[in-house]
Enzyme design. Sequence first.
Site, PDB file in Angstrom:
ATOM      1  CG  ASN A   1      36.316  35.922  48.025  1.00 12.61           C
ATOM      2  OD1 ASN A   1      37.475  34.836  47.577  1.00 12.61           O
ATOM      3  ND2 ASN A   1      36.494  37.081  49.338  1.00 12.61           N
TER       4      ASN A   1
ATOM      5  CD  GLU B   1      46.184  44.165  43.955  1.00 14.47           C
ATOM      6  OE1 GLU B   1      45.785  43.864  44.824  1.00 14.47           O
ATOM      7  OE2 GLU B   1      45.847  43.831  43.192  1.00 14.47           O
TER       8      GLU B   1
ATOM      9  CB  THR C   1      34.566  39.642  51.196  1.00 20.13           C
ATOM     10  OG1 THR C   1      35.171  41.362  50.421  1.00 20.13           O
ATOM     11  CG2 THR C   1      35.253  39.487  50.838  1.00 20.13           C
TER      12      THR C   1
ATOM     13  CG  HIS D   1      42.603  40.140  44.086  1.00 17.08           C
ATOM     14  ND1 HIS D   1      42.638  41.088  45.284  1.00 17.08           N
ATOM     15  CD2 HIS D   1      43.080  40.350  43.416  1.00 17.08           C
ATOM     16  CE1 HIS D   1      43.398  41.724  45.250  1.00 17.08           C
ATOM     17  NE2 HIS D   1      43.514  41.535  43.990  1.00 17.08           N
TER      18      HIS D   1
ATOM     19  CE1 TYR E   1      44.465  39.412  49.123  1.00 13.11           C
ATOM     20  CE2 TYR E   1      45.335  37.999  48.392  1.00 13.11           C
ATOM     21  CZ  TYR E   1      44.076  38.476  48.470  1.00 13.11           C
ATOM     22  OH  TYR E   1      42.646  37.578  47.467  1.00 13.11           O
TER      23      TYR E   1
ATOM     24  CG  PHE F   1      41.778  37.720  57.140  1.00 14.13           C
ATOM     25  CD1 PHE F   1      42.292  37.852  56.046  1.00 14.13           C
ATOM     26  CD2 PHE F   1      40.820  38.699  57.826  1.00 14.13           C
ATOM     27  CE1 PHE F   1      42.255  38.544  55.345  1.00 14.13           C
ATOM     28  CE2 PHE F   1      40.829  39.930  56.950  1.00 14.13           C
ATOM     29  CZ  PHE F   1      41.425  39.450  55.997  1.00 14.13           C
TER      30      PHE F   1
ATOM     31  NE  ARG G   1      34.936  38.001  45.460  1.00 14.57           N
ATOM     32  CZ  ARG G   1      35.447  39.610  46.141  1.00 14.57           C
ATOM     33  NH1 ARG G   1      34.616  40.242  47.254  1.00 14.57           N
ATOM     34  NH2 ARG G   1      37.106  38.909  46.747  1.00 14.57           N
TER      35      ARG G   1
ATOM     36  CE  LYS H   1      40.519  35.485  46.626  1.00 10.10           C
ATOM     37  NZ  LYS H   1      40.460  35.834  47.268  1.00 10.10           N
TER      38      LYS H   1
ATOM     39  NE  ARG I   1      36.652  46.899  45.654  1.00  8.01           N
ATOM     40  CZ  ARG I   1      37.727  45.404  46.353  1.00  8.01           C
ATOM     41  NH1 ARG I   1      38.353  44.885  45.722  1.00  8.01           N
ATOM     42  NH2 ARG I   1      36.207  45.335  47.499  1.00  8.01           N
TER      43      ARG I   1
HETATM   44  P1  ATP Z   1      39.726  40.753  47.276  1.00 10.94           P
HETATM   45  O1  ATP Z   1      41.688  41.723  48.261  1.00 10.94           O
HETATM   46  O2  ATP Z   1      40.267  39.254  47.500  1.00 10.94           O
HETATM   47  O3  ATP Z   1      39.737  41.362  46.238  1.00 10.94           O
HETATM   48  P2  ATP Z   1      37.763  41.517  49.286  1.00 10.94           P
HETATM   49  O4  ATP Z   1      38.709  43.352  48.405  1.00 10.94           O
HETATM   50  O5  ATP Z   1      36.502  41.971  48.639  1.00 10.94           O
HETATM   51  O6  ATP Z   1      38.913  40.370  48.173  1.00 10.94           O
HETATM   52  P3  ATP Z   1      39.691  41.635  51.714  1.00 10.94           P
HETATM   53  O7  ATP Z   1      39.065  42.572  52.603  1.00 10.94           O
HETATM   54  O8  ATP Z   1      40.395  42.761  50.646  1.00 10.94           O
HETATM   55  O9  ATP Z   1      37.839  41.890  50.234  1.00 10.94           O
HETATM   56  O10 ATP Z   1      40.572  40.698  51.976  1.00 10.94           O
HETATM   57  C1  ATP Z   1      40.574  39.714  51.336  1.00 10.94           C
HETATM   58  C2  ATP Z   1      40.812  38.290  51.885  1.00 10.94           C
HETATM   59  O11 ATP Z   1      40.913  37.778  52.580  1.00 10.94           O
HETATM   60  C3  ATP Z   1      39.092  38.049  50.414  1.00 10.94           C
HETATM   61  O12 ATP Z   1      38.873  37.730  49.641  1.00 10.94           O
HETATM   62  C4  ATP Z   1      39.209  36.603  51.733  1.00 10.94           C
HETATM   63  O13 ATP Z   1      39.567  35.490  50.762  1.00 10.94           O
HETATM   64  C5  ATP Z   1      40.081  36.735  52.473  1.00 10.94           C
HETATM   65  N1  ATP Z   1      39.425  37.621  54.228  1.00 10.94           N
HETATM   66  C6  ATP Z   1      39.128  38.444  53.897  1.00 10.94           C
HETATM   67  N2  ATP Z   1      37.487  38.450  55.164  1.00 10.94           N
HETATM   68  C7  ATP Z   1      37.692  37.389  56.044  1.00 10.94           C
HETATM   69  C8  ATP Z   1      37.305  37.040  56.876  1.00 10.94           C
HETATM   70  N3  ATP Z   1      36.602  37.568  58.175  1.00 10.94           N
HETATM   71  N4  ATP Z   1      37.642  35.925  57.316  1.00 10.94           N
HETATM   72  C9  ATP Z   1      38.627  35.067  56.695  1.00 10.94           C
HETATM   73  N5  ATP Z   1      38.853  35.091  55.179  1.00 10.94           N
HETATM   74  C10 ATP Z   1      39.123  36.634  54.534  1.00 10.94           C
HETATM   75 MG    MG Z   2      41.278  43.256  49.193  1.00 10.01          MG
END
Ligand code: ATP
Ligand code: MG
Length: 132
Positions: free
Chosen positions: A112, A126, A91, A115, A49, A57, A102, A9, A85
């Site tokens: 973080n 994706e 996350t 992705h 997303y 968010f 992370r 990212k 993962r």
């Molecule tokens: P990613 O999809 O980026 O791999 P993830 O699957 O661990 O991450 P998701 O729940 O899919 O987490 O969230 C997507 C992304 O949105 C997160 O990686 C983070 O950058 C952002 N995000 C998630 N939760 C929050 C939150 N509560 N506040 C701010 N940003 C968030």
């Molecule tokens: Mg995700």
Amino acid sequence: MEKTCALIKPDLTSKNQTGKVISMIEEAGFNIAQLKKLTMTKELAESFYAVHADKPFFNDVVQFMTSGPIIAMVLEKESSIAAWRDLMGATNPEQAESGTIRALFGSNIQENGTHGSDSAENAEKEISLVFG
Ligand code: ATP
Ligand code: MG
């Protein structure tokens, strides 16, 4: 071989920390099948997303993901989706297991570092969004 979509990212590209992440990926035995550096458009980030469109968010994450370049990769390995993962960690970097990407490089729940796809179906979506 199972494919997953990995992104480094904008927080890590801006800190010149992409090489360390790519080393960890190679050391963990993934094959980097495709790799490119790009800056996401708003449209691409919103599609990427889309599953989070109703989350509070969503606008912030789109803003963040378009704020600078990313490195996108297609990674291959047996069970690559779960393996990537696991290597990324939780996350929220504060909750990520020590030694994970992370935990090492993430700043907060939004910034973080990386992705990873969460299912085979989303990996396919994706990869086609980013690599066409
Ligand atoms: P990613 O999809 O980026 O791999 P993830 O699957 O661990 O991450 P998701 O729940 O899919 O987490 O969230 C997507 C992304 O949105 C997160 O990686 C983070 O950058 C952002 N995000 C998630 N939760 C929050 C939150 N509560 N506040 C701010 N940003 C968030
Ligand atoms: Mg995700």
